[in-house]
Design a protein around this motif. Structure first.
Motif, PDB file in Angstrom:
ATOM      1  N   GLU A 185       0.710  -0.877  -0.427  1.00  0.00           N
ATOM      2  CA  GLU A 185       0.223   0.525   0.022  1.00  0.00           C
ATOM      3  C   GLU A 185       1.061   1.550   0.226  1.00  0.00           C
ATOM      4  O   GLU A 185       1.673   1.407   0.495  1.00  0.00           O
ATOM      5  N   ASP A 186       0.572   2.344  -1.214  1.00  0.00           N
ATOM      6  CA  ASP A 186       1.610   3.667  -0.979  1.00  0.00           C
ATOM      7  C   ASP A 186       1.527   4.084   0.552  1.00  0.00           C
ATOM      8  O   ASP A 186       2.997   4.335   0.621  1.00  0.00           O
ATOM      9  N   ASP A 187       0.989   4.230   1.917  1.00  0.00           N
ATOM     10  CA  ASP A 187       0.847   4.914   2.158  1.00  0.00           C
ATOM     11  C   ASP A 187       2.087   4.162   3.463  1.00  0.00           C
ATOM     12  O   ASP A 187       2.550   4.645   3.617  1.00  0.00           O
ATOM     13  N   VAL A 188       1.729   2.688   3.520  1.00  0.00           N
ATOM     14  CA  VAL A 188       2.834   2.071   4.427  1.00  0.00           C
ATOM     15  C   VAL A 188       4.589   2.281   3.150  1.00  0.00           C
ATOM     16  O   VAL A 188       6.059   2.095   4.299  1.00  0.00           O
ATOM     17  N   VAL A 189       4.354   2.141   2.243  1.00  0.00           N
ATOM     18  CA  VAL A 189       5.096   2.586   1.500  1.00  0.00           C
ATOM     19  C   VAL A 189       6.007   3.500   1.191  1.00  0.00           C
ATOM     20  O   VAL A 189       7.725   3.980   2.090  1.00  0.00           O
ATOM     21  N   GLY A 190       5.977   4.732   1.645  1.00  0.00           N
ATOM     22  CA  GLY A 190       5.778   6.117   2.259  1.00  0.00           C
ATOM     23  C   GLY A 190       6.660   6.113   3.623  1.00  0.00           C
ATOM     24  O   GLY A 190       7.451   6.150   3.964  1.00  0.00           O
ATOM     25  N   SER A 191       5.980   4.927   4.643  1.00  0.00           N
ATOM     26  CA  SER A 191       6.335   4.698   6.029  1.00  0.00           C
ATOM     27  C   SER A 191       7.260   4.140   6.175  1.00  0.00           C
ATOM     28  O   SER A 191       8.511   4.639   6.600  1.00  0.00           O
ATOM     29  N   VAL A 192       7.698   3.129   5.621  1.00  0.00           N
ATOM     30  CA  VAL A 192       8.987   2.569   4.731  1.00  0.00           C
ATOM     31  C   VAL A 192       9.642   3.023   4.951  1.00  0.00           C
ATOM     32  O   VAL A 192      11.372   3.194   5.085  1.00  0.00           O
ATOM     33  N   VAL A 193       9.856   4.104   3.520  1.00  0.00           N
ATOM     34  CA  VAL A 193      10.802   4.600   2.859  1.00  0.00           C
ATOM     35  C   VAL A 193      11.019   5.682   4.245  1.00  0.00           C
ATOM     36  O   VAL A 193      12.701   5.473   4.227  1.00  0.00           O
ATOM     37  N   ASN A 194      10.567   6.133   5.092  1.00  0.00           N
ATOM     38  CA  ASN A 194      11.519   6.891   5.890  1.00  0.00           C
ATOM     39  C   ASN A 194      11.831   6.678   6.911  1.00  0.00           C
ATOM     40  O   ASN A 194      12.946   7.143   7.440  1.00  0.00           O
ATOM     41  N   ARG A 195      11.365   5.411   6.643  1.00  0.00           N
ATOM     42  CA  ARG A 195      12.246   4.561   8.141  1.00  0.00           C
ATOM     43  C   ARG A 195      13.275   4.077   7.392  1.00  0.00           C
ATOM     44  O   ARG A 195      14.328   4.068   8.478  1.00  0.00           O
ATOM     45  N   LEU A 196      13.507   4.077   6.883  1.00  0.00           N
ATOM     46  CA  LEU A 196      14.576   3.351   6.085  1.00  0.00           C
ATOM     47  C   LEU A 196      16.019   4.527   5.703  1.00  0.00           C
ATOM     48  O   LEU A 196      16.800   4.850   6.278  1.00  0.00           O
ATOM     49  N   ARG A 197      15.295   5.777   5.122  1.00  0.00           N
ATOM     50  CA  ARG A 197      15.864   7.436   5.275  1.00  0.00           C
ATOM     51  C   ARG A 197      16.848   6.892   6.737  1.00  0.00           C
ATOM     52  O   ARG A 197      17.398   7.131   6.474  1.00  0.00           O
ATOM     53  N   ARG A 198      15.657   7.000   7.638  1.00  0.00           N
ATOM     54  CA  ARG A 198      16.175   7.238   8.744  1.00  0.00           C
ATOM     55  C   ARG A 198      17.591   6.927   9.000  1.00  0.00           C
ATOM     56  O   ARG A 198      18.416   7.121   9.748  1.00  0.00           O
ATOM     57  N   ALA A 199      17.131   5.796   8.817  1.00  0.00           N
ATOM     58  CA  ALA A 199      18.134   4.649   9.246  1.00  0.00           C
ATOM     59  C   ALA A 199      19.158   4.470   8.320  1.00  0.00           C
ATOM     60  O   ALA A 199      20.518   4.780   8.731  1.00  0.00           O
TER      61      ALA A 199
END
Length: 86
Positions: free
Chosen positions: A4-18
């Protein structure tokens, strides 16, 4: 698999922080920072990656594993997927 698009955005943000945290850990090592501080930051990176993985799984676990001919999900495959993040 479609996440889901909202999940993709959230996961990408987490990965960028990581990604940023990991860069910080590398700098800390190069600067000779205290072992305790480095390990603390490594743990934070690890948790961020785990949360990203769990978010992907939670968003559509049954989509991650192709259903068999009977339309059921292979439980062994699901267990293997969960354990891959353990």
């Amino acid at each position: 698999m479609k996440i889901e698009d909202d999940v993709v955005g959230s996961v990408v943000n987490r990965l960028r922080r990581a990604e940023g945290q990991l860069g910080g850990v590398i700098r800390m090592l190069q600067e000779g920072r205290d072992c305790k501080d480095v390990v603390t930051q490594l743990a934070a990176v690890s948790r961020a990656l785990d949360k990203a993985g769990f978010a992907v799984i939670a968003s559509g676990l049954e989509q991650c594993i192709a259903a068999g001919e009977d339309g059921k999900v292979d439980r062994a495959q699901l267990e293997k997927l969960f354990l891959s993040l353990a």
